[in-house]
Design an enzyme around this catalytic site. Sequence first.
Site, PDB file in Angstrom:
ATOM      1  N   LYS A 256       0.792  -1.513   0.045  1.00 42.27           N
ATOM      2  CA  LYS A 256      -0.056  -0.128   0.040  1.00 42.27           C
ATOM      3  C   LYS A 256       0.930   1.197  -0.078  1.00 42.27           C
ATOM      4  O   LYS A 256       0.514   2.089  -0.879  1.00 42.27           O
ATOM      5  CB  LYS A 256      -0.953  -0.134   1.309  1.00 42.27           C
ATOM      6  CG  LYS A 256      -1.592   1.357   1.539  1.00 42.27           C
ATOM      7  CD  LYS A 256      -2.369   1.234   2.800  1.00 42.27           C
ATOM      8  CE  LYS A 256      -1.598   1.587   4.146  1.00 42.27           C
ATOM      9  NZ  LYS A 256      -1.603   2.933   4.424  1.00 42.27           N
ATOM     10  N   ASN A 257       1.600   1.324   0.832  1.00 44.47           N
ATOM     11  CA  ASN A 257       2.501   2.364   1.147  1.00 44.47           C
ATOM     12  C   ASN A 257       3.649   2.887   0.123  1.00 44.47           C
ATOM     13  O   ASN A 257       3.910   3.983  -0.287  1.00 44.47           O
ATOM     14  CB  ASN A 257       3.226   2.406   2.363  1.00 44.47           C
ATOM     15  CG  ASN A 257       1.988   2.829   3.601  1.00 44.47           C
ATOM     16  OD1 ASN A 257       0.973   2.938   3.311  1.00 44.47           O
ATOM     17  ND2 ASN A 257       2.627   2.415   4.867  1.00 44.47           N
TER      18      ASN A 257
ATOM     19  N   CYS B 198      -4.262  12.826  12.819  1.00 44.92           N
ATOM     20  CA  CYS B 198      -5.168  11.868  12.758  1.00 44.92           C
ATOM     21  C   CYS B 198      -5.001  11.048  14.024  1.00 44.92           C
ATOM     22  O   CYS B 198      -4.444  11.373  14.833  1.00 44.92           O
ATOM     23  CB  CYS B 198      -4.486  10.951  11.503  1.00 44.92           C
ATOM     24  SG  CYS B 198      -3.366  10.030  11.766  1.00 44.92           S
TER      25      CYS B 198
ATOM     26  N   ARG C  61       0.988  14.273  13.123  1.00 40.79           N
ATOM     27  CA  ARG C  61       1.550  13.997  12.023  1.00 40.79           C
ATOM     28  C   ARG C  61       1.654  15.536  11.058  1.00 40.79           C
ATOM     29  O   ARG C  61       1.036  15.487   9.905  1.00 40.79           O
ATOM     30  CB  ARG C  61       0.834  12.948  11.179  1.00 40.79           C
ATOM     31  CG  ARG C  61       0.846  11.827  12.249  1.00 40.79           C
ATOM     32  CD  ARG C  61       0.062  10.543  11.249  1.00 40.79           C
ATOM     33  NE  ARG C  61       0.705  10.095  10.169  1.00 40.79           N
ATOM     34  CZ  ARG C  61       0.465   9.340   9.444  1.00 40.79           C
ATOM     35  NH1 ARG C  61      -0.777   8.714   9.631  1.00 40.79           N
ATOM     36  NH2 ARG C  61       1.103   8.620   8.414  1.00 40.79           N
TER      37      ARG C  61
ATOM     38  N   ASP D 175       4.538   0.190  11.912  1.00 42.89           N
ATOM     39  CA  ASP D 175       3.366  -0.327  11.448  1.00 42.89           C
ATOM     40  C   ASP D 175       2.949  -1.817  11.897  1.00 42.89           C
ATOM     41  O   ASP D 175       2.048  -2.567  11.332  1.00 42.89           O
ATOM     42  CB  ASP D 175       3.204  -0.334   9.834  1.00 42.89           C
ATOM     43  CG  ASP D 175       3.021   1.346   9.450  1.00 42.89           C
ATOM     44  OD1 ASP D 175       2.533   2.139  10.319  1.00 42.89           O
ATOM     45  OD2 ASP D 175       3.384   1.393   8.268  1.00 42.89           O
TER      46      ASP D 175
ATOM     47  N   ILE E 116       7.659   6.427  17.053  1.00 42.25           N
ATOM     48  CA  ILE E 116       7.322   7.305  15.798  1.00 42.25           C
ATOM     49  C   ILE E 116       6.171   7.855  15.979  1.00 42.25           C
ATOM     50  O   ILE E 116       6.102   9.123  15.560  1.00 42.25           O
ATOM     51  CB  ILE E 116       7.186   6.096  14.569  1.00 42.25           C
ATOM     52  CG1 ILE E 116       8.331   5.250  14.385  1.00 42.25           C
ATOM     53  CG2 ILE E 116       7.147   7.023  13.270  1.00 42.25           C
ATOM     54  CD1 ILE E 116       9.758   5.780  14.184  1.00 42.25           C
TER      55      ILE E 116
ATOM     56  N   ARG F  46      -8.660  -0.115   4.220  1.00 40.72           N
ATOM     57  CA  ARG F  46      -7.682   0.935   3.940  1.00 40.72           C
ATOM     58  C   ARG F  46      -6.414   0.128   3.460  1.00 40.72           C
ATOM     59  O   ARG F  46      -5.613   0.476   2.647  1.00 40.72           O
ATOM     60  CB  ARG F  46      -7.416   1.909   4.696  1.00 40.72           C
ATOM     61  CG  ARG F  46      -8.598   2.986   5.065  1.00 40.72           C
ATOM     62  CD  ARG F  46      -8.256   3.867   6.066  1.00 40.72           C
ATOM     63  NE  ARG F  46      -7.389   4.616   5.319  1.00 40.72           N
ATOM     64  CZ  ARG F  46      -6.773   6.023   5.788  1.00 40.72           C
ATOM     65  NH1 ARG F  46      -7.129   6.250   7.060  1.00 40.72           N
ATOM     66  NH2 ARG F  46      -5.831   6.646   5.103  1.00 40.72           N
TER      67      ARG F  46
HETATM   68  N1  EPU Z   1       6.945  14.056  10.959  1.00 36.30           N
HETATM   69  C1  EPU Z   1       7.075  15.417  11.112  1.00 36.30           C
HETATM   70  N2  EPU Z   1       6.933  16.493  10.153  1.00 36.30           N
HETATM   71  C2  EPU Z   1       6.723  15.993   8.821  1.00 36.30           C
HETATM   72  C3  EPU Z   1       6.537  14.533   8.320  1.00 36.30           C
HETATM   73  C4  EPU Z   1       6.524  13.689   9.458  1.00 36.30           C
HETATM   74  O1  EPU Z   1       7.043  15.840  12.270  1.00 36.30           O
HETATM   75  O2  EPU Z   1       6.582  16.902   7.814  1.00 36.30           O
HETATM   76  C5  EPU Z   1       6.876  13.055  11.917  1.00 36.30           C
HETATM   77  C6  EPU Z   1       5.438  12.333  12.129  1.00 36.30           C
HETATM   78  O3  EPU Z   1       4.656  13.159  12.794  1.00 36.30           O
HETATM   79  C7  EPU Z   1       6.245  10.999  12.752  1.00 36.30           C
HETATM   80  C8  EPU Z   1       7.570  11.011  12.185  1.00 36.30           C
HETATM   81  O4  EPU Z   1       7.881  12.195  11.658  1.00 36.30           O
HETATM   82  O5  EPU Z   1       6.274  11.226  14.125  1.00 36.30           O
HETATM   83  C9  EPU Z   1       7.592   9.725  11.046  1.00 36.30           C
HETATM   84  O6  EPU Z   1       6.618  10.236  10.003  1.00 36.30           O
HETATM   85  P1  EPU Z   1       6.769   9.660   8.466  1.00 36.30           P
HETATM   86  O7  EPU Z   1       6.723  11.059   7.692  1.00 36.30           O
HETATM   87  O8  EPU Z   1       8.027   8.997   8.470  1.00 36.30           O
HETATM   88  O9  EPU Z   1       5.367   9.211   8.338  1.00 36.30           O
HETATM   89  P2  EPU Z   1       4.460   9.242   6.864  1.00 36.30           P
HETATM   90  O10 EPU Z   1       5.227   9.127   5.655  1.00 36.30           O
HETATM   91  O11 EPU Z   1       3.249   9.977   7.339  1.00 36.30           O
HETATM   92  C10 EPU Z   1       4.391   6.542   6.499  1.00 36.30           C
HETATM   93  C11 EPU Z   1       3.284   5.511   6.104  1.00 36.30           C
HETATM   94  C12 EPU Z   1       2.971   5.213   7.869  1.00 36.30           C
HETATM   95  C13 EPU Z   1       4.088   4.931   8.485  1.00 36.30           C
HETATM   96  C14 EPU Z   1       5.039   5.707   8.725  1.00 36.30           C
HETATM   97  C15 EPU Z   1       6.356   5.437   9.495  1.00 36.30           C
HETATM   98  C16 EPU Z   1       2.532   6.002   4.049  1.00 36.30           C
HETATM   99  C17 EPU Z   1       1.490   6.286   3.172  1.00 36.30           C
HETATM  100  N3  EPU Z   1       2.167   6.107   5.356  1.00 36.30           N
HETATM  101  O12 EPU Z   1       3.787   7.590   6.993  1.00 36.30           O
HETATM  102  O13 EPU Z   1       2.043   4.129   7.423  1.00 36.30           O
HETATM  103  O14 EPU Z   1       3.521   4.556   9.753  1.00 36.30           O
HETATM  104  O15 EPU Z   1       5.635   6.152   7.316  1.00 36.30           O
HETATM  105  O16 EPU Z   1       6.955   4.190   9.065  1.00 36.30           O
HETATM  106  O17 EPU Z   1       3.636   5.602   3.629  1.00 36.30           O
HETATM  107  C18 EPU Z   1       0.111   2.720   7.962  1.00 36.30           C
HETATM  108  O18 EPU Z   1       0.262   2.205   6.781  1.00 36.30           O
HETATM  109  O19 EPU Z   1      -0.821   2.386   8.655  1.00 36.30           O
HETATM  110  C19 EPU Z   1       0.832   3.870   8.012  1.00 36.30           C
HETATM  111  C20 EPU Z   1       0.450   4.799   9.133  1.00 36.30           C
END
Ligand code: EPU
Length: 423
Positions: A22-23, A118, A123, A309, A331, A401
Amino acid sequence: MDSILVTGNGPLKGQIPIAGAKNACLTLMPATMLSEEPLTLTNAPRLSDIRTMTTLLQSLGAEVSTLQDGQVLAMSSHDINNHTADYDIVRKMRASILVLGPMLARDGHAVVSLPGGCAIGARPVDLHLKALEALGAQLDLKDGYVHAKAPLGGLKGGVIDFPLVSVGATENALMAATLAKGTTIINNAAREPEIVDLAQCLRKMGAQIEGEGTSTITIQGVDRLHGATHPVVTDRIELGTYMLAPAICGGEVELLGGKRSLIEAFCNKLEAAGVEITENENSLTVRRGDNRVKAVDVVTEPFPGFPTDLQAQMMALMCTAEGTSVLEEKIFENRFMHAPELIRMGAQIDVQGGHATVTGVEGLKGAPVMATDLRASVSLILAGLAAEGETTVSRVYHLDRGYEHVVRKLSSVGAKIERIQEQ
Ligand code: EPU
């Protein structure tokens, strides 16, 4: 709203095919906007999040057709005629922010709604925005939307230093940099397999990228990208989730398409808990006999660490383990919402901030429980498989999802599970 009824009925046996990630798919799809030529993804998962991304891309003028029962996504962005990603779509799925980098890189302007918080944490998207600013973008936040403009002549290569590892921000930066003028260096980049998959697809489209899978990615911008066909990498989180099914119920299950290198840290923990894992040519076989699993401590970290995850699902296993384990979530700040539901099933869990202390019990008991997010919902199903009696998991739209055909896949290895459709 549909629910899922699970009745614990002992060991599992058989094979489960693992879908495309998915991701990975959610970041490969916006990559179509980097080129006017078609991008075709094979091995796509059939999920509601993929349908949401399809709707978003279509709203921007991209063509997206699903072939072969949804496993092939044929996309073309030759006519992007709208540059605003609307709140009504973005609020449903945070990954929508991933259209920002590609749209800005290709056409020099984009307006994308801010996703908002969320269930699992605040996030924010500040790192996505800072990365694009490092490439010369000018950003204004107005009425809940990011208004982004590239300098005259387009984005420029730059150095992006992420203060913390972000999967999504690395993806947005990587996509945007492929069309920026000059060299971009991303420091403290995410190393997840989904990033590697994205880089490989972009390279097929003509991008010049080095270092994906390490903390430093270097991109040499090119004038244009062309079409490509790319298979989506195996979903390591679906893989880990179904590896936990025989771990929690006993039995032996082969996960088709599974590779240890996708989830080494998780495999090490499972083995430390007493579960056997064998790697075959194109699958992983997981086996647990009559022995009770042992408690192991887990700390979630960016890849190659233990994935956040899989934390909820691992907690379900630890609820039945011999001994006490501590699960530390590093995380997301609010990712223990499955704990109170597991407690309803007889689990002993004490949550203090980012730590959950789980004292294993001999057996869980079925109960009505509620899914609060995607991974929480599947952890309750896993717990239900191991529990005595019936467990009804409500709000399964969360599950849709991220897990395709969950009832079919688990039934095929002998689980007693059915979906109850709301009348
Ligand atoms: N963060 C910030 N600022 C940003 C972006 C992230 O502070 O601009 C923080 C977040 O709040 C979090 C940490 O950095 O505390 C890591 O977040 P990351 O950006 O890596 O997560 P994401 O890209 O929003 C993806 C996956 C998530 C998965 C995380 C961590 C997708 C669509 N989603 O999210 O997947 O948990 O990486 O591996 O790729 C799931 O599939 O259930 C899911 C939540």
